[in-house]
Design an enzyme around this catalytic site. Structure first.
Site, PDB file in Angstrom:
ATOM      1  N   GLU A 280       0.878  -1.131  -0.071  1.00 54.26           N
ATOM      2  CA  GLU A 280      -0.089   0.038   0.066  1.00 54.26           C
ATOM      3  C   GLU A 280       0.906   1.293  -0.085  1.00 54.26           C
ATOM      4  O   GLU A 280       0.444   2.277  -0.406  1.00 54.26           O
ATOM      5  CB  GLU A 280      -1.000   0.021   1.271  1.00 54.26           C
ATOM      6  CG  GLU A 280      -2.251  -0.079   0.937  1.00 54.26           C
ATOM      7  CD  GLU A 280      -3.216  -0.133   1.968  1.00 54.26           C
ATOM      8  OE1 GLU A 280      -4.453  -0.844   1.831  1.00 54.26           O
ATOM      9  OE2 GLU A 280      -3.150   0.340   3.077  1.00 54.26           O
TER      10      GLU A 280
ATOM     11  N   HIS B  25       7.821 -26.797  -1.240  1.00 52.66           N
ATOM     12  CA  HIS B  25       7.039 -28.019  -1.897  1.00 52.66           C
ATOM     13  C   HIS B  25       6.121 -27.384  -2.998  1.00 52.66           C
ATOM     14  O   HIS B  25       5.152 -28.087  -3.220  1.00 52.66           O
ATOM     15  CB  HIS B  25       6.647 -28.787  -1.053  1.00 52.66           C
ATOM     16  CG  HIS B  25       7.923 -29.494  -0.189  1.00 52.66           C
ATOM     17  ND1 HIS B  25       8.435 -30.780  -0.477  1.00 52.66           N
ATOM     18  CD2 HIS B  25       8.591 -29.236   0.839  1.00 52.66           C
ATOM     19  CE1 HIS B  25       9.363 -31.084   0.340  1.00 52.66           C
ATOM     20  NE2 HIS B  25       9.475 -29.760   1.065  1.00 52.66           N
TER      21      HIS B  25
ATOM     22  N   LYS C 252     -14.133   0.434  -4.164  1.00 57.31           N
ATOM     23  CA  LYS C 252     -15.323   0.711  -3.049  1.00 57.31           C
ATOM     24  C   LYS C 252     -16.257   1.566  -3.805  1.00 57.31           C
ATOM     25  O   LYS C 252     -17.594   1.349  -3.753  1.00 57.31           O
ATOM     26  CB  LYS C 252     -14.871   1.758  -2.115  1.00 57.31           C
ATOM     27  CG  LYS C 252     -13.730   1.016  -0.823  1.00 57.31           C
ATOM     28  CD  LYS C 252     -13.417   1.995   0.183  1.00 57.31           C
ATOM     29  CE  LYS C 252     -12.062   1.648   0.929  1.00 57.31           C
ATOM     30  NZ  LYS C 252     -11.599   2.621   1.987  1.00 57.31           N
TER      31      LYS C 252
END
Ligand code: PA5
Length: 445
Positions: free
Chosen positions: A287, A308, A422
């Site tokens: 951010e 793995h 948003k």
């Protein structure tokens, strides 16, 4: 408290070029100190550790004690910077299995408000049905949908199960001093509340009540955590020489790697308890730096587990990556590999060795293999998983992030890109005030 080794990046970048950042780093440090750089209204975290008072810690501890005495479970409601710091510290310091045990010494800490999963919230509310639970509602803006939605459910359930009076005692708000719905609710209902300082952004707020209260509820020593951060505040201060300052070196090295085509930083741990420290770090750097079409992509793996799965990609995939390994010097417990007469599993070559010795050889072997495979490698060593070390580590990453963002030329303290989803979500949900956006978005569907 912590040390940084960048030797294994040389060969990909030069020491001279890293040290050539000295003047730029100094300028970045001065901009932070003097508040002359981008985002300078969000620098309250810089000297936060050394400015935390005993009174403040005592207030937090007393509130934590009330929750500990009255709750079997405490739900931390928050998202992003309003939950990741607390979770990072709590998971790093907690026994991996005590939450499963019958007799508990601290309330179980659960998390909500960091997703909108209906099944998650349903299952959480089901689990809480026969529990004495409390809630810490954390939101700086006080309006974040994910958190507000979860809190609405939890508040109702808490009041229904425990009665309004007890609910008042076991619901705590951490939010802005004046603004936002969380503040209005806290004041109206008479909840105990703590303030998130205006000048501390979410992802830099772990040493405010946002992190400190849940950490204290979980039973950890917030004084030691803060003391660890204070040590790093000094060790990474602007008067420390470039060569001696681990945050300066880390910031310079990652910027030099980036300039040389290493676009992805993978934070590596060899201790599963550090998983959420990596999640916190991803948010901090993602951010802060990912803007203006630039920024290192922060990724994370848990080794040896992910050797793995992602190990193949790291060893032989596109060479645009470098690794930063967090290495924990000492474990909390000792466990030896036992001898087995029959040796059917062929593991007697390990008999008598500590499990951590095996882990450390996996760590060393991985470093050598990845460097051979073209992956530069930095190593951060912390003495142990305890409050002091974690406090130091968190502050180290914060100050390095501030410097690094300035080296990159961005404002590390805003997050304008987070608004885009948003706006669309509110338009799609017909939120009042979004009528124009609702019309426009419908036309696109
Ligand atoms: O770092 C940030 O500013 C964000 O990640 C916020 O912490 C996150 O969006 C939550 O915001 P709020 O605390 O306002 O609910």
């Amino acid at each position: 408290m912590i040390s940084l080794n960048i030797e294994k990046t040389f060969g990909f970048i030069s020491k001279e070029n890293v040290f050539a950042y000295e003047a730029q780093v100094k300028a970045a440090q001065e901009a932070l100190e003097n508040g002359t750089g981008k985002g300078n209204d969000f620098l309250g975290w810089l000297h936060l550790p050394s400015s935390i008072t005993q009174e403040h810690l005592a207030d937090l501890k007393a509130t934590a004690q009330t929750l500990r005495e009255n709750c079997e479970v405490v739900v931390v409601a928050g998202i992003g910077g309003s939950y990741l710091g607390a979770r990072a510290v709590i998971e790093a310091l907690s026994n991996s299995f005590t939450w499963l045990q019958e007799k508990k010494t601290a309330p179980v800490i659960l998390y909500a408000g960091h997703n909108i999963g209906e099944d998650y919230l349903y299952e959480l509310t089901e689990y809480l049905k026969d529990k004495k639970f409390g809630v810490i509602n954390i939101s700086k803006s006080g309006t974040t949908t994910e958190t507000a939605l979860a809190f609405r459910l939890l508040k109702k359930q808490c009041e229904n199960q425990r009665g309004k009076e007890v609910a008042k005692k076991v619901i705590v708000a951490i939010t802005d001093a004046k603004k936002g719905a969380a503040r209005v609710t806290a004041d109206n209902e008479g909840y105990k509340s703590f303030i998130i300082p205006d000048n501390v952004g979410g992802r830099f707020s772990v040493l405010t009540p946002v992190g400190l209260l849940p950490i204290a509820v979980a039973g950890f020593d917030i004084e030691k955590l803060v003391a660890g951060a204070v040590v790093m505040e000094k060790a990474c201060g602007k008067d420390v020489s470039f060569a001696e300052n681990p945050a300066a070196i880390y910031a310079a090295t990652r910027n030099e790697l980036y300039k040389n085509g290493k676009k992805i930083e993978i934070l590596v741990n060899f201790n599963p308890k550090l998983h959420y420290v990596s999640e916190w770090w991803k948010q901090l750097y993602g951010e802060s730096e990912g803007k203006e079409n630039k920024g290192i992509f922060p990724a994370a793996v848990d080794f040896s587990t992910d050797l793995h799965s992602m190990g193949q990609w790291i060893q032989e995939g596109e060479r645009t990556i470098y690794e930063t390994v967090i290495s924990v010097e000492n474990t909390q417990h000792k466990l030896q590999v036992p001898v087995d007469e029959a040796n059917l599993d062929g593991l007697n070559f390990l008999a008598g060795k500590r499990v951590d010795e095996v882990n450390k050889m996996a760590e060393l072997g991985t470093q050598l293999a990845h460097v051979d495979g073209g992956v530069p490698n930095m190593r951060i060593v912390i003495p142990a998983l305890n409050e002091e070390s974690i406090g130091s580590l968190l502050y180290f990453f914060e100050i390095a992030c501030g410097i690094s963002g300035y080296l990159l030329g961005v404002n590390p303290f805003n997050q304008p890109g987070v608004e885009a989803y948003k706006k669309n979500m509110f338009a799609l949900l017909n939120k009042p005030g979004y009528e124009e956006e609702s019309k426009a978005i419908q036309a696109r569907l």
